[in-house]
Design a protein around this motif. Structure first.
Motif, PDB file in Angstrom:
ATOM      1  N   SER A   1       0.976  -1.270  -0.077  1.00 41.01           N
ATOM      2  CA  SER A   1       0.009  -0.002   0.063  1.00 41.01           C
ATOM      3  C   SER A   1       0.814   1.120   0.091  1.00 41.01           C
ATOM      4  O   SER A   1       0.385   2.248   0.300  1.00 41.01           O
ATOM      5  CB  SER A   1      -0.964   0.029   1.263  1.00 41.01           C
ATOM      6  OG  SER A   1      -0.242  -0.039   2.336  1.00 41.01           O
TER       7      SER A   1
ATOM      8  N   ALA B   1       2.334   2.836   2.014  1.00 37.71           N
ATOM      9  CA  ALA B   1       2.435   3.404   3.314  1.00 37.71           C
ATOM     10  C   ALA B   1       3.411   4.520   3.421  1.00 37.71           C
ATOM     11  O   ALA B   1       4.349   4.719   4.261  1.00 37.71           O
ATOM     12  CB  ALA B   1       3.077   2.142   4.314  1.00 37.71           C
ATOM     13  N   LEU B   2       3.075   5.694   2.636  1.00 41.84           N
ATOM     14  CA  LEU B   2       3.906   6.948   2.686  1.00 41.84           C
ATOM     15  C   LEU B   2       3.240   7.654   3.811  1.00 41.84           C
ATOM     16  O   LEU B   2       2.214   7.256   4.313  1.00 41.84           O
ATOM     17  CB  LEU B   2       3.727   7.509   1.546  1.00 41.84           C
ATOM     18  CG  LEU B   2       4.359   6.836   0.211  1.00 41.84           C
ATOM     19  CD1 LEU B   2       3.976   7.962  -1.018  1.00 41.84           C
ATOM     20  CD2 LEU B   2       5.773   6.852   0.307  1.00 41.84           C
ATOM     21  N   PHE B   3       4.109   8.190   4.366  1.00 47.67           N
ATOM     22  CA  PHE B   3       3.936   9.087   5.860  1.00 47.67           C
ATOM     23  C   PHE B   3       2.921  10.419   5.212  1.00 47.67           C
ATOM     24  O   PHE B   3       3.583  11.353   4.511  1.00 47.67           O
ATOM     25  CB  PHE B   3       4.973   9.888   6.529  1.00 47.67           C
ATOM     26  CG  PHE B   3       5.833   8.523   6.856  1.00 47.67           C
ATOM     27  CD1 PHE B   3       5.394   7.448   7.270  1.00 47.67           C
ATOM     28  CD2 PHE B   3       7.150   8.610   6.664  1.00 47.67           C
ATOM     29  CE1 PHE B   3       6.226   6.414   7.698  1.00 47.67           C
ATOM     30  CE2 PHE B   3       8.118   7.743   7.021  1.00 47.67           C
ATOM     31  CZ  PHE B   3       7.581   6.436   7.466  1.00 47.67           C
ATOM     32  N   PRO B   4       1.768  10.512   5.360  1.00 52.82           N
ATOM     33  CA  PRO B   4       0.755  11.468   4.576  1.00 52.82           C
ATOM     34  C   PRO B   4       1.127  12.984   4.929  1.00 52.82           C
ATOM     35  O   PRO B   4       0.827  13.767   4.313  1.00 52.82           O
ATOM     36  CB  PRO B   4      -0.728  10.885   5.173  1.00 52.82           C
ATOM     37  CG  PRO B   4      -0.539  10.161   6.242  1.00 52.82           C
ATOM     38  CD  PRO B   4       0.876   9.755   6.285  1.00 52.82           C
ATOM     39  N   HIS B   5       1.755  13.180   6.312  1.00 53.30           N
ATOM     40  CA  HIS B   5       1.889  14.549   6.759  1.00 53.30           C
ATOM     41  C   HIS B   5       3.432  15.072   6.413  1.00 53.30           C
ATOM     42  O   HIS B   5       3.813  15.939   6.790  1.00 53.30           O
ATOM     43  CB  HIS B   5       1.559  14.458   8.467  1.00 53.30           C
ATOM     44  CG  HIS B   5       2.396  13.571   8.998  1.00 53.30           C
ATOM     45  ND1 HIS B   5       2.333  12.249   8.881  1.00 53.30           N
ATOM     46  CD2 HIS B   5       3.310  13.837   9.949  1.00 53.30           C
ATOM     47  CE1 HIS B   5       3.217  11.600   9.653  1.00 53.30           C
ATOM     48  NE2 HIS B   5       3.720  12.379  10.319  1.00 53.30           N
ATOM     49  N   MET B   6       4.075  14.276   5.597  1.00 52.65           N
ATOM     50  CA  MET B   6       5.173  14.749   5.086  1.00 52.65           C
ATOM     51  C   MET B   6       5.370  14.836   3.796  1.00 52.65           C
ATOM     52  O   MET B   6       4.884  13.922   2.980  1.00 52.65           O
ATOM     53  CB  MET B   6       6.369  13.645   5.905  1.00 52.65           C
ATOM     54  CG  MET B   6       6.657  13.486   7.320  1.00 52.65           C
ATOM     55  SD  MET B   6       7.821  12.405   7.678  1.00 52.65           S
ATOM     56  CE  MET B   6       7.508  11.905   9.226  1.00 52.65           C
TER      57      MET B   6
ATOM     58  N   PHE C   1      13.315  10.090   5.953  1.00 53.30           N
ATOM     59  CA  PHE C   1      13.237   9.717   7.362  1.00 53.30           C
ATOM     60  C   PHE C   1      14.101   8.605   7.965  1.00 53.30           C
ATOM     61  O   PHE C   1      14.581   8.527   9.044  1.00 53.30           O
ATOM     62  CB  PHE C   1      11.776   9.201   7.354  1.00 53.30           C
ATOM     63  CG  PHE C   1      11.045   8.608   8.459  1.00 53.30           C
ATOM     64  CD1 PHE C   1      10.672   9.461   9.631  1.00 53.30           C
ATOM     65  CD2 PHE C   1      11.279   7.307   9.120  1.00 53.30           C
ATOM     66  CE1 PHE C   1      10.046   9.270  10.665  1.00 53.30           C
ATOM     67  CE2 PHE C   1      10.623   6.849  10.391  1.00 53.30           C
ATOM     68  CZ  PHE C   1      10.128   7.887  11.199  1.00 53.30           C
TER      69      PHE C   1
ATOM     70  N   HIS D   1      -0.348  12.727  -0.950  1.00 57.10           N
ATOM     71  CA  HIS D   1      -1.760  12.902  -1.566  1.00 57.10           C
ATOM     72  C   HIS D   1      -1.814  13.863  -2.893  1.00 57.10           C
ATOM     73  O   HIS D   1      -2.800  13.823  -3.492  1.00 57.10           O
ATOM     74  CB  HIS D   1      -3.009  13.407  -0.640  1.00 57.10           C
ATOM     75  CG  HIS D   1      -2.719  14.759  -0.049  1.00 57.10           C
ATOM     76  ND1 HIS D   1      -3.474  15.970  -0.907  1.00 57.10           N
ATOM     77  CD2 HIS D   1      -2.228  15.252   1.051  1.00 57.10           C
ATOM     78  CE1 HIS D   1      -2.946  17.005  -0.169  1.00 57.10           C
ATOM     79  NE2 HIS D   1      -2.364  16.558   0.819  1.00 57.10           N
ATOM     80  N   GLN D   2      -0.599  14.515  -3.081  1.00 55.18           N
ATOM     81  CA  GLN D   2      -0.740  15.192  -4.427  1.00 55.18           C
ATOM     82  C   GLN D   2      -0.084  14.460  -5.440  1.00 55.18           C
ATOM     83  O   GLN D   2       0.272  15.032  -6.530  1.00 55.18           O
ATOM     84  CB  GLN D   2      -0.003  16.668  -4.178  1.00 55.18           C
ATOM     85  CG  GLN D   2      -0.869  17.516  -3.079  1.00 55.18           C
ATOM     86  CD  GLN D   2       0.209  18.627  -2.742  1.00 55.18           C
ATOM     87  OE1 GLN D   2       1.349  18.490  -2.457  1.00 55.18           O
ATOM     88  NE2 GLN D   2      -0.244  19.757  -2.723  1.00 55.18           N
ATOM     89  N   LEU D   3       0.263  13.376  -5.481  1.00 52.17           N
ATOM     90  CA  LEU D   3       0.944  12.255  -6.365  1.00 52.17           C
ATOM     91  C   LEU D   3       0.065  11.193  -6.915  1.00 52.17           C
ATOM     92  O   LEU D   3      -0.852  10.915  -6.310  1.00 52.17           O
ATOM     93  CB  LEU D   3       2.136  11.728  -5.597  1.00 52.17           C
ATOM     94  CG  LEU D   3       3.235  12.396  -5.063  1.00 52.17           C
ATOM     95  CD1 LEU D   3       4.053  11.644  -4.309  1.00 52.17           C
ATOM     96  CD2 LEU D   3       3.946  13.327  -6.128  1.00 52.17           C
ATOM     97  N   SER D   4       0.275  10.888  -8.077  1.00 52.32           N
ATOM     98  CA  SER D   4      -0.525   9.865  -8.641  1.00 52.32           C
ATOM     99  C   SER D   4      -0.013   8.376  -8.311  1.00 52.32           C
ATOM    100  O   SER D   4       0.919   8.506  -7.381  1.00 52.32           O
ATOM    101  CB  SER D   4      -0.381   9.609 -10.362  1.00 52.32           C
ATOM    102  OG  SER D   4       0.945   9.365 -10.429  1.00 52.32           O
TER     103      SER D   4
ATOM    104  N   ARG E   1       3.721   7.811  -6.315  1.00 52.27           N
ATOM    105  CA  ARG E   1       3.487   7.438  -5.188  1.00 52.27           C
ATOM    106  C   ARG E   1       4.644   5.953  -4.875  1.00 52.27           C
ATOM    107  O   ARG E   1       5.361   5.886  -3.983  1.00 52.27           O
ATOM    108  CB  ARG E   1       2.433   7.024  -4.492  1.00 52.27           C
ATOM    109  CG  ARG E   1       1.425   8.013  -3.906  1.00 52.27           C
ATOM    110  CD  ARG E   1       0.386   7.658  -3.213  1.00 52.27           C
ATOM    111  NE  ARG E   1      -0.701   8.480  -3.811  1.00 52.27           N
ATOM    112  CZ  ARG E   1      -2.220   8.291  -3.770  1.00 52.27           C
ATOM    113  NH1 ARG E   1      -2.161   7.418  -2.638  1.00 52.27           N
ATOM    114  NH2 ARG E   1      -2.877   9.088  -3.867  1.00 52.27           N
TER     115      ARG E   1
END
Ligand SMILES: Nc1ncnc2c1ncn2[C@@H]1O[C@H](COP(=O)(O)OP(=O)(O)OP(=O)(O)O)[C@@H](O)[C@H]1O
Ligand SMILES: [Mg+2]
Lengths: 380, 280
Positions: free
Chosen positions: A102, A104-109, A117, A151-154, A158
């Motif tokens: 999935s 699992a990227l950190f959404p707030h970074m 990281f 969330h700004q990536l396709s 990602r």
């Protein structure tokens, strides 16, 4: 196929009894309640391999990978990485990194912070972090998206960030769970080659989970075909394709025509199999190591079958049928031939000439033949 | 025709519904600007009761105390409630999980009178046994409020945690972060919006509570609702109306902010999800 060339030069460690495996999976099982997701798996993987785990949905690939990464504890068995027993080593101390199914990227970074990281956790100096992050983002062609949020990536973008994040720490082993699932065909093929190139350049061991057999064939040095938590066969792509060990493997990898029958003759240098579906017996130019009368499945790949109009002279290895369907795929065509018993056999032919000159058309009566070396006999 | 009639019907229902809910509050707000001392007689517009309110030291003290209690309560409840939510969502099945989950959320349905009485008995018993808390004071009110607001915090945070993709935390751990670090730099930022919403909720609940506070408060720790309640028993004054108006405004702002945060978060999640599916 970057790999077949290099692997011919490289001595294959899995054929060398002296070689020490880098990852050793010993009798590992994992149950969730009553459900056995991974069932007594033994597997050795060597340094620098690009090893694929291949199998249908839910066969336990992700679970096996998660046990390697340390997110699941095996119910049974042991895992050694670089000679160290991993039983009591937590995920954050294992020399492996994982790319999640999935992402699992950190959404707030931002993309950059995501990739940095892992290096930050290791206390790498700031300047070096910046350099390595920039280099790896360039490599996956995400340099210009460095300040974006996930969330700004396709989906494909990602995926590449997730890959960069797992790669940047240069772990001893990289675990990739369906790394190319979200990419379109073109980009996927390109990325496959890129992955192989990266892997050869940094020389780390890749374990790639996939359910795309073509992907496994192109990329891997070796692959394991899994079914219901068990490994059906381990081998190089050629071995697995040409000499499947079980019926499941034969059907899962590529297409196959399967004829059920029995051994009627067995010698040291040949064997004969009789199948009710076929007009003639099958002659195989090697021993099957099965006694006469044993029930077997004879497998012939579609591309190994030839179609001809005249009746063949040999008394073996042919069957008569009628062309019922033709699928034109550009580089090749696939024909469906219905036998007298109603069974449909698939054959494929490379389109060397223009279609206008094609010899076979609908309702043609043809004889299908194959070479005695091109039939694989599997015990039932 | 049909839809027209239905919408008239719906509109009437809506107006009646809102009138029922907010009519009393509205009249309270209107009368807080009443010139006359008599609550039921309109004597012209004025803001003098707000001025008078500022002179009433007793009321101001109580308001300040209530705000202090609410802030402390909200903070304590968010810490404890988050821990409880973590245990419920993350520890998987453990012995007594159902019991724990029931106990944590019991205050949601427990009559306040019982909660208040039980806490009072506990504090008295504790004081006799270990000498703490000595007497009833602000401390006991905060403790009691934390106990009953924590359940709300747990419910809010629990739902957010359950929605969170576990593999994000696993990825952080995989990249070398220890569990505590993962919690601080990954989990906390991701659930922060729900923590803020939960804090505001706990704050409002505490500010509003009369029953439990009445049980566990002591001399010198009279909260605003208690002052209001006791003065209203002697007759409603326009001053109280003015105070109530201010409180209504504060609560409305609090709820609005909380709702906006929640809404933005939902929107964001929806958008992310759409993007994820669109790109597959
Ligand atoms: N935490 C869990 N609890 C219960 N069952 C699980 C859990 N994780 C996996 N399983 C089950 O174990 C089986 C194997 O799951 P796994 O994720 O390894 O499949 P997979 O081979 O990766 O499939 P896919 O190709 O769809 O990703 C599935 O039937 C799944 O439902
Ligand atoms: Mg999987």
């Amino acid at each position: 196929m970057a790999h077949s060339a290099t692997s011919a030069l490289m001595a294959n460690p899995w054929n060398d009894p002296e070689a020490q495996p880098f990852i050793r999976i010993q009798g590992v099982s994992k149950s969730f309640g009553d459900y056995v997701a991974v069932n007594k798996i033994d597997l050795d993987i060597y340094q620098g391999e690009l090893f694929s785990l291949l199998g249908g949905s839910g066969c336990g690939k992700t679970t096996l990978l998660r046990m390697l990464a340390g997110f699941e504890t095996p119910t049974e068995g042991k895992i050694f990485i670089d000679g160290v027993d991993m039983s009591s080593i937590p995920p954050y101390e294992r020399p492996v990194n994982m790319m999640f199914q999935s992402y699992a990227l950190f959404p707030h970074m931002s993309v950059e912070q995501n990739v940095a990281f892992g290096l930050k956790q290791d206390g790498v100096p700031k300047k070096e972090i910046a350099e390595r992050v920039a280099a790896i983002l360039d490599m996956v062609q995400m340099g210009k998206f460095a300040s974006r949020k996930p969330h700004q990536l396709s989906g494909g973008q990602r995926q590449r960030v997730a890959l960069a994040r797992a790669l940047v720490k240069e772990p001893k082993v990289l675990l990739l769970d369906e790394p190319l699932g979200a990419l379109d065909k073109k980009l996927r093929e390109k990325t496959q080659f890129e992955l192989v190139n990266i892997q050869e350049r940094i020389g780390i061991t890749f374990i790639v989970v996939t359910h795309d057999q073509e992907e496994a064939m192109t990329m891997s040095t070796r692959m394991a075909v899994m079914n219901q938590g068990m490994i059906e066969q381990v081998g190089s792509p050629v071995e697995v394709y040409e000499y499947p060990a079980t019926r499941f493997v034969g059907e899962f990898i590529g297409s196959a025509n399967m004829f059920e029958g029995t051994v009627v003759e067995e010698a040291t240098d040949h064997a004969v199999v009789r199948c009710p579906e076929l007009d003639a017996d099958i002659f195989i130019n090697h021993a099957t190591n099965l006694p006469p009368g044993a029930p077997v499945v004879a497998m012939v790949r579609p591309e190994k079958m030839k179609a001809q109009v005249e009746k063949p002279e040999s008394q073996y290895n042919y069957v008569r049928g009628v062309v019922t369907e033709i699928a034109y795929l550009g580089d090749m065509s696939i024909y469906h031939v219905r036998l007298a018993t109603g069974m449909v056999v698939q054959i494929s032919q490379t389109n060397l000439r223009h279609t206008a000159e094609q010899r076979l058309t609908w309702d043609d009566e043809v004889y299908l033949t194959w070479h005695p070396g091109n039939c694989v006999v599997l015990a039932q | 025709m049909n839809t027209g009639r239905r919408s008239v019907w719906l509109l009437t229902a809506m107006i009646l519904g809102y009138a029922f809910l907010y009519g009393p509050i509205l009249s309270l707000i209107v009368y807080s600007f009443n010139e006359s001392r008599l609550v039921t007689v309109w004597g012209g517009f004025s803001t003098k009761w707000y001025g008078e309110l500022l002179q009433n030291q007793k009321l101001l003290d109580a308001a300040f105390l209530s705000l202090k209690i609410a802030a402390l309560t909200a903070t304590g409840a968010v810490v404890l409630g988050t821990l409880a939510a973590l245990v419920l969502v993350r520890f998987g099945r453990f012995r007594g999980r159902t019991l724990f989950s029931g106990m944590v959320t019991a205050p949601l349905v427990m009559p306040e009178v019982i909660t208040g009485l039980a806490l009072l008995l506990l504090f008295v018993a504790l004081e006799q046994l270990v000498g703490w808390p000595s007497g009833r004071s602000m401390t006991t009110i905060v403790l009691a409020h934390v106990t009953f607001t924590m359940a709300f915090v747990t419910v809010v945070v629990q739902s957010r945690l359950a929605q969170m993709d576990r593999s994000i935390e696993e990825a952080a751990m995989d990249l070398g972060a220890r569990p505590f670090k993962v919690f601080m730099v990954i989990t906390l930022p991701m659930i922060a919006p729900s923590l803020i919403a939960a804090w505001l909720l706990a704050f409002t609940l505490s500010l509003d509570d009369l029953v439990i506070a009445s049980f566990v408060s002591g001399p010198g720790s009279t909260t605003l609702p208690m002052v209001v309640f006791s003065s209203v028993r002697l007759g409603v004054t326009p001053e109280i109306n003015a105070l109530a108006t201010i409180i209504v405004a504060l609560v409305a702002v609090g709820i609005l902010v909380a709702a906006r945060i929640q809404h933005r978060q939902d929107k964001q999640r929806e958008k992310d999800m759409q993007r994820a599916y669109a790109s597959e």
